[in-house]
Design a protein around this motif. Structure first.
Motif, mmCIF file in Angstrom:
data_model
loop_
_atom_site.group_PDB
_atom_site.id
_atom_site.type_symbol
_atom_site.label_atom_id
_atom_site.label_comp_id
_atom_site.label_asym_id
_atom_site.label_seq_id
_atom_site.Cartn_x
_atom_site.Cartn_y
_atom_site.Cartn_z
ATOM 1 N N VAL A 832 0.836 -1.196 0.000
ATOM 2 C CA VAL A 832 0.000 0.000 0.000
ATOM 3 C C VAL A 832 0.873 1.249 0.000
ATOM 4 C CG1 VAL A 832 -1.703 1.329 1.313
ATOM 5 C CG2 VAL A 832 -1.918 -1.164 1.120
ATOM 6 N N ILE A 833 0.520 2.207 -0.853
ATOM 7 C CA ILE A 833 1.230 3.482 -0.923
ATOM 8 C C ILE A 833 0.231 4.602 -0.665
ATOM 9 C CG2 ILE A 833 2.571 5.050 -2.378
ATOM 10 C CD1 ILE A 833 3.399 2.558 -4.003
ATOM 11 N N VAL A 834 0.480 5.380 0.383
ATOM 12 C CA VAL A 834 -0.346 6.549 0.698
ATOM 13 C C VAL A 834 0.510 7.775 0.440
ATOM 14 C CG1 VAL A 834 -1.688 7.755 2.462
ATOM 15 C CG2 VAL A 834 -1.653 5.245 2.409
ATOM 16 N N LYS A 835 0.154 8.540 -0.584
ATOM 17 C CA LYS A 835 0.977 9.652 -1.046
ATOM 18 C C LYS A 835 0.245 10.971 -0.836
ATOM 19 C CE LYS A 835 3.117 11.454 -5.288
ATOM 20 N NZ LYS A 835 3.291 11.224 -6.756
ATOM 21 N N TYR A 836 0.908 11.892 -0.149
ATOM 22 C CA TYR A 836 0.342 13.238 0.058
ATOM 23 C C TYR A 836 0.940 14.148 -1.007
ATOM 24 C CZ TYR A 836 -0.783 10.976 4.443
ATOM 25 O OH TYR A 836 -1.264 10.088 5.377
ATOM 26 N N SER A 837 0.245 14.189 -2.159
ATOM 27 C CA SER A 837 0.804 14.885 -3.317
ATOM 28 C C SER A 837 0.796 16.397 -3.126
ATOM 29 C CB SER A 837 0.023 14.513 -4.579
ATOM 30 O OG SER A 837 -1.355 14.747 -4.397
ATOM 31 N N ARG A 838 -0.135 16.906 -2.349
ATOM 32 C CA ARG A 838 -0.184 18.319 -1.982
ATOM 33 C C ARG A 838 -1.068 18.431 -0.756
ATOM 34 N NH1 ARG A 838 -5.230 19.959 -3.251
ATOM 35 N NH2 ARG A 838 -6.282 19.116 -5.114
ATOM 36 N N PRO A 839 -1.006 19.526 -0.005
ATOM 37 C CA PRO A 839 -1.889 19.672 1.158
ATOM 38 C C PRO A 839 -3.357 19.558 0.741
ATOM 39 C CG PRO A 839 -0.163 21.327 1.219
ATOM 40 C CD PRO A 839 -0.044 20.634 -0.107
ATOM 41 N N GLY A 840 -4.060 18.678 1.420
ATOM 42 C CA GLY A 840 -5.471 18.502 1.113
ATOM 43 C C GLY A 840 -5.772 17.465 0.056
ATOM 44 N N GLY A 852 -11.108 -3.033 2.023
ATOM 45 C CA GLY A 852 -11.536 -2.192 3.139
ATOM 46 C C GLY A 852 -10.484 -1.222 3.638
ATOM 47 N N PHE A 853 -9.901 -0.425 2.736
ATOM 48 C CA PHE A 853 -8.980 0.624 3.172
ATOM 49 C C PHE A 853 -9.812 1.758 3.779
ATOM 50 C CE2 PHE A 853 -6.626 4.503 2.919
ATOM 51 C CZ PHE A 853 -5.306 4.154 3.149
ATOM 52 N N ILE A 854 -9.535 2.086 5.043
ATOM 53 C CA ILE A 854 -10.351 3.072 5.760
ATOM 54 C C ILE A 854 -9.451 4.060 6.509
ATOM 55 C CG2 ILE A 854 -12.030 3.419 7.632
ATOM 56 C CD1 ILE A 854 -13.228 0.709 6.951
ATOM 57 N N PHE A 855 -9.666 5.352 6.241
ATOM 58 C CA PHE A 855 -9.105 6.400 7.081
ATOM 59 C C PHE A 855 -9.992 6.533 8.318
ATOM 60 C CE2 PHE A 855 -7.514 7.958 2.916
ATOM 61 C CZ PHE A 855 -6.170 8.123 3.241
ATOM 62 N N SER A 856 -9.392 6.698 9.479
ATOM 63 C CA SER A 856 -10.165 6.932 10.702
ATOM 64 C C SER A 856 -10.513 8.415 10.779
ATOM 65 C CB SER A 856 -9.367 6.512 11.942
ATOM 66 O OG SER A 856 -10.168 6.610 13.096
ATOM 67 N N GLY A 886 -4.561 15.773 5.750
ATOM 68 C CA GLY A 886 -4.683 14.329 5.593
ATOM 69 C C GLY A 886 -3.590 13.542 6.285
ATOM 70 N N GLU A 887 -2.445 14.161 6.536
ATOM 71 C CA GLU A 887 -1.332 13.422 7.119
ATOM 72 C C GLU A 887 -1.590 13.013 8.560
ATOM 73 O OE1 GLU A 887 2.616 14.882 6.383
ATOM 74 O OE2 GLU A 887 1.936 16.049 4.662
ATOM 75 N N GLU A 888 -2.541 13.713 9.223
ATOM 76 C CA GLU A 888 -2.818 13.384 10.619
ATOM 77 C C GLU A 888 -3.790 12.216 10.752
ATOM 78 O OE1 GLU A 888 -5.931 16.469 9.448
ATOM 79 O OE2 GLU A 888 -3.878 15.905 8.937
ATOM 80 N N LEU A 889 -4.335 11.725 9.634
ATOM 81 C CA LEU A 889 -5.318 10.642 9.683
ATOM 82 C C LEU A 889 -4.620 9.289 9.692
ATOM 83 C CD1 LEU A 889 -7.938 11.931 7.080
ATOM 84 C CD2 LEU A 889 -8.079 12.050 9.567
ATOM 85 N N SER A 890 -5.032 8.417 10.605
ATOM 86 C CA SER A 890 -4.529 7.048 10.594
ATOM 87 C C SER A 890 -5.379 6.225 9.631
ATOM 88 C CB SER A 890 -4.592 6.448 11.994
ATOM 89 O OG SER A 890 -5.926 6.425 12.478
ATOM 90 N N TRP A 891 -4.862 5.077 9.218
ATOM 91 C CA TRP A 891 -5.593 4.246 8.276
ATOM 92 C C TRP A 891 -5.244 2.779 8.483
ATOM 93 C CZ3 TRP A 891 -1.842 1.855 5.371
ATOM 94 C CH2 TRP A 891 -0.631 2.539 5.201
ATOM 95 N N THR A 892 -6.140 1.930 7.972
ATOM 96 C CA THR A 892 -5.906 0.494 8.058
ATOM 97 C C THR A 892 -6.671 -0.184 6.931
ATOM 98 O OG1 THR A 892 -5.881 -1.413 9.553
ATOM 99 C CG2 THR A 892 -7.867 -0.031 9.586
#
Length: 896
Positions: A832-840, A852-856, A886-892
């Protein structure tokens, strides 16, 4: 003096119980006692931990509110005290004289107090207003004892709520707490006037609708009841975007006393007017939500003095409930302005146990959220309240259709004369207040009351007994309310223009109950061929696997659902002890009111996922909470996709006319069926609905092989576990389809179907690409019963089926079908790759299929998408984030 002055009595109030000597200041009115007691620190927050149990005593006491005000200058005018809503058994005294006794929370009271007000100067001009509220439960039990002629049957809660006209969910429900509050729950105002509007009704017909242009010819007539001793004319003005469309003055009807009006009341009726090329109001996604401003003035004999004014926002639309015989039985769907509309949306319960907590902005936020989720209908459930004007105004503005229940739910209600009189007044007021909203397209008599007929074998002969008076003497007297009283009021209070004199038909359809099968099914036993159904063989009833939902639909599914946990941040808010934040803790169980929820949640999770995944640690329930969210999202997604597919290609093929999930929202922080939690934080199921109801949505489904039981047959008289799991790999058949709510014309599109290994992420056979013409406002099949062939040399392995819909080189929709059960699959590293390409903006992709990829989520942070599957080779999932980067969100994800 001014022709009309209004003083809102919102401050200066005090309250106490009969057990207390000291009066305490009230923070505000509207008010209820729980809010005030919390304000003074006298009780804990009932929404946290198990504090609900600590405040039950409040509902057993008598409570008093009082305030003082000065007598306004009258100069011969009338002075009314208006109580918009008193909850519930209230006795009102002004200057020691009883002026009102109320026993219905839903009724507004207007009392002429001109002769009761204090007269004089200074202190002699002061008035004391006191309201005494008696315990609703106690009074309810007394009414049950006082009417032995009725066999009170009440489900969900205790019998005392049956004869009480109070929001029924206050007694608790299988998603809500027992919080029997009381107080002046709506504004109290002092109104001084010479003239006033008592009622305004606009009867209209929409004719000659221009196909695709949204315009029509509208003919209308305005009826106004006016109380005035000096009125000469009624002026009617219709304005659209600041431009006057119609201006009329009418003298006719003066002195035409009607109904319960007094000698000083006149009925004015403007001349019938016609608007050519009127702009129509449309549901969201089908056209614009055009709203006209209707301004009415009562003019004095001098031709200029305005004695009274009234202002409404309204829209013109034609509503039809289509119930026609077809090859599937009898249809049930809505046609708005001549266009068939698939009503995909959700059921609504009150947004708070303490109604005074809900601000106008919070109402708007709820309706906006539903609209952003591609929902087009909201059903106001009969165990709550007739919502405030801001709720319906938001639906008008955002294009959500409203299915409006009358406030009856899960009970056999009485019909003694005083009860019927109260219900009549309640219903008439509700209809008059809401009928001008174009969003309101259905009145419904109750929620699930007819199910008691079947459960308790009550007397009900629909075909042979058509005498309303006889129904009052039966064991199901409430039939009189649902099949005679309420429809008569609807016809009288919102008639169509062509029948406004005879009241023979209504401009807003009426439906006796939900569910209801036209007297043939009412329905404990779901009849998919007629009327609307509540499909509770998912979760409740037989608790069937969610994978069977495509076979469990009906002509209109007005309730179904699956329980799922809220996000961890929400759980932290209502479970204050970290040691209690695990599935099955005392506090977590207390905040799940669903019957047998432990068994049912464990069953659905255990049927589909490995126990080791559920045991994963983490706040707010960890892996178990995450898996309940995935089950909930998968369930509702399967239902919306497949039942929307049953919308068919056009009239005569509308096998399913709409789907409303139970439920959109919660009244407190809880584990429930809601797809958005109490704090307006969406669960993954909300996004699953959003994707399934997109204007263009592709769907894919494979043949379901039940791995848990063998259906009973002539040889095996009971279900057994002798199941062959091999067809999961060897007998793969699939359907692919595209649903469209676009109206103009067919859409040229491309559908790409890929078969991707769960283990490696590689495609296990060549993809299928098809060019399709997607039919407007219907469903277009792409593949039906397509049999997957492994070939001679291939070794069968588990794979996902991924379907993507492309229009003009852009992927507009995708869907993924997984082999069942997922617990049989291995999930090594998913890449899995979670990329923050720009703020927001967050982009999510994977090297191997991810379930079931879910951000909390948490309040204040808004996502454009969540709770999705990932398939390598597909477009990265792009998630817009508002209120954070988005960077402050955990995910699983499943198996992480």
């Amino acid at each position: 003096m001014a022709q009309r002055t209004v003083q809102i009595l919102s401050s200066g109030w005090e309250f106490k119980s009969d057990a207390d000597e000291k009066w305490l200041p009230v923070s505000r009115v509207p008010s209820n006692v729980h809010i005030e007691l919390m304000h003074h620190g006298l009780i804990p927050d009932p929404f946290k931990d198990t504090n609900e149990l600590e405040v039950r005593w409040i509902g057993e006491r008598t409570w008093r509110y009082r305030t003082a005000f000065t007598t306004p200058p009258t100069h011969g005018a009338t002075v009314d005290l208006v109580f918009e809503g008193l909850d519930t058994f209230a006795t009102v005294a002004l200057n020691g004289r009883v002026i009102l006794r109320s026993d219905n929370m839903f009724v507004e009271h207007r009392v002429d107090v001109s002769d009761v007000l204090a007269a004089g100067d200074g202190a002699e001009n002061n008035n004391t207003l006191e309201i005494t509220f008696e315990p609703a439960r106690q009074r309810g039990l007394e009414l049950v004892q006082a009417h032995p002629e009725h066999d009170f049957i009440v489900h969900q809660t205790e019998v005392s709520r049956g004869p009480v006209r109070k929001a029924q969910y206050h007694w608790g429900w299988d998603w809500g707490p027992i919080l029997l509050t009381c107080g002046p729950w709506k504004p109290v105002r002092l109104e001084t006037y010479l003239s006033r509007f008592e009622d305004v009704r606009v009867d209209y017909e929409v004719r000659a609708i221009q196909e695709g242009k949204g315009t029509a010819t509208v003919e209308a007539i305005v009826h106004a009841h006016v109380s005035s001793p000096a009125a000469a004319e009624l002026e009617v003005e219709l304005v659209l975007e600041g431009e006057r469309v119609v201006t009329l003055r009418d003298r006719r009807g003066q002195g035409d006393v009607t109904g319960d009006d007094t000698d000083s009341s006149w009925r004015y009726a403007s001349s019938r007017f016609r608007i050519e090329k009127a702009e129509l109001w449309w549901p969201r996604g089908y056209g614009s939500q055009t709203l006209y401003d209707l301004k009415l003035r009562v003019i004095a004999a001098d031709g200029t003095t305005v004695l009274a004014e009234e202002h409404r926002r309204m829209g013109f639309r034609k509503t039809e409930l289509i119930q026609e015989k077809d090859e599937f039985g009898q249809s049930f769907y809505f046609r708005i302005n001549g266009v068939d509309v698939f009503a995909g949306g959700s059921c609504w319960v009150p947004a708070d146990s303490f109604l005074t907590n809900i601000s106008p902005q919070r109402y708007r936020d709820w309706i906006r959220l539903a609209a952003e989720g591609n929902q087009s209908m909201i059903r106001v459930w009969g165990g709550g309240i007739y919502e405030p004007d801001v709720f319906y105004a938001a639906c008008d503005e955002l294009g959500l259709l409203v299915w409006q229940d009358f406030m009856f739910a899960c009970a056999s209600y009485p019909t003694y004369p005083e009860f019927l009189e109260s219900v009549s007044r309640e219903a008439r007021q509700a209809i008059r207040r809401l009928r001008h909203h174009p969003s309101v397209v259905l009145w419904c008599g109750n929620n699930e009351d007819y199910q008691l007929v079947e459960r308790y074998n009550l007397e009900y002969r629909f075909e042979t007994d058509k005498d309303p008076d006889s129904w009052l003497k039966s064991t199901f007297p409430a039939r009189y309310i649902y099949e005679h009283l309420l429809p008569s009021l609807v016809r009288a209070e919102c008639p169509s223009l062509s029948s406004s004199s005879s009241s023979s038909s209504s401009s807003i359809p009426y439906h006796p109950s939900s569910p209801w099968g036209n007297g043939t099914s009412t329905t404990l036993k779901v009849d998919p061929s007629v009327g609307d159904v509540h499909q509770w063989d998912l979760w409740n009833g037989e608790a069937k696997p969610w994978q069977l939902l495509p076979r469990m639909g009906g002509r209109f599914v007005s309730e179904f659902g699956m329980v799922g946990y809220p996000h961890a941040d929400t759980i932290r808010r209502f479970v204050t002890d970290p040691a209690e934040r695990y599935p099955g803790s005392r506090t977590m169980d207390f905040h799940n009111k669903a019957v047998a929820h432990e068994r049912r949640l464990l069953t659905y999770v255990g049927e589909n996922f490995r126990i080791e995944w559920a045991a994963a640690a983490g706040e707010g329930g960890g892996g178990f909470a995450h898996l309940t969210q995935v089950v909930q999202a998968d369930s509702v997604a399967a239902a919306y996709r497949s039942w929307r597919r049953d919308w068919g290609k056009g009239p005569g093929e509308r096998r399913c006319g709409g789907v409303l999930v139970w439920q959109l929202n919660d009244c407190w922080p809880v584990v429930s069926w809601a797809v958005v939690d109490y704090y307006l934080v969406p669960k993954p199921a909300f996004y699953a609905i959003k994707r399934a109801l997109a204007p263009l949505a592709v769907g894919v489904a494979r043949k379901f092989h039940d791995w848990t039981a063998r259906p009973a047959d002539a040889l095996w008289r009971r279900n057994t576990g002798h199941v062959d799991p091999r067809p999961m790999l060897t007998d793969v058949r699939l359907d692919v389809w595209v649903s469209s709510s676009k109206l103009d014309e067919a859409v040229r599109a491309s559908v790409v179907v890929r078969f991707v290994s769960v283990l490696s992420g590689q495609e296990v056979r060549e993809r299928i690409e098809k060019e399709v013409q997607v039919a407007p406002n219907g469903c277009t099949d792409v593949l039906v019963g397509y049999k997957f062939d492994w070939g001679v040399a291939a070794e069968p392995e588990h794979f996902v089926i991924h379907a993507a819909l492309w229009v003009d080189g852009v992927q507009v929709s995708s869907d993924t079908s997984w082999p069942d059960p997922i617990k049989y699959l291995d999930f090594p590293d998913r890449g899995v790759i979670v990329k923050y390409s720009r703020p927001g903006l967050v982009e999510v992709s994977a090297q191997r299929p991810v379930k079931g990829f879910i951000f909390s989520e948490k309040p204040g942070v808004k996502l454009s998408d969540n709770g999705f599957d990932l398939v390598p080779g597909d477009e990265p999932r792009r998630v817009e984030v508002q209120g954070g980067n988005g960077e402050e969100l955990s995910w699983t994800f499943v198996g992480r």
